[in-house]
Design a protein around this motif. Structure first.
Motif: not given
Length: 166
Positions: A59-60, A62, A67, A116, A121, A156, A158, A160
């Motif tokens: 995942g990410r 941000y 980030t 990260c 990521n 996966q 994310d 946010t």
């Protein structure tokens, strides 16, 4: 015997708080005295999370253009105990901990973590199936998301601004 069990449970609770604090190191600003985690910790509940599983979580994290670069993304077993630990860290606190040699009888940590990259990521490998809390910090904001990991699926996620705790 009962007193020894209660003392052991208290030590295990503090050890896992230490693991959680290490997993999200850098998330808390220097601050007050350690905070006792009041939620119960039963080491055997976390045994399924200590094993190496077949799954990978990517995942990410941000918010806008910022980030989690250089900070830790972590998976914690989804429990009242770990929710409290994360909430303490999110407001700049430090969960009370004990030395690593007091972790209990089951080897391995129930927490998965990694730094990260510059794009925010992360890749967490060898994760067993179960309900987890995915946590990362972007700037001063702690992000948290509940995730369900099942064997044989692609995972996966994310994080946010919608996942911000504060």
């Amino acid at each position: 015997m009962r007193i020894r069990q209660l003392q052991g449970a208290a030590l295990n609770r503090r050890v896992v708080a230490l693991l959680a604090a290490v997993a999200i190191a850098g998330c808390a600003a220097p601050g007050p005295q350690p905070v006792l985690v009041s939620a119960p910790f039963v080491a055997s509940v976390y045994d399924p999370y200590r094993v190496l599983g077949p799954n990978t979580v990517t995942g990410r994290a941000y918010i806008g253009g910022a980030t989690c670069y250089g900070k830790t993304a972590a998976l914690f077993p989804d429990s009242r105990y770990f929710r409290e630990v994360v909430s303490i860290v999110a407001v700049g606190g430090k969960p009370e901990t004990v030395p690593p040699d007091q972790r209990g009888t089951t080897p391995g940590s129930p927490v998965r973590q990694m730094k990260c990259d510059s794009q925010g990521n992360f890749i967490l490998q060898r994760v067993p199936a179960g309900r987890w809390l995915l946590v990362a910090q972007v700037q001063t904001r702690m992000l948290q998301r509940e995730v369900q990991i099942t064997d044989g699926a692609v995972h996966q996620f994310d994080l946010t601004e919608a996942n911000a705790l504060r």
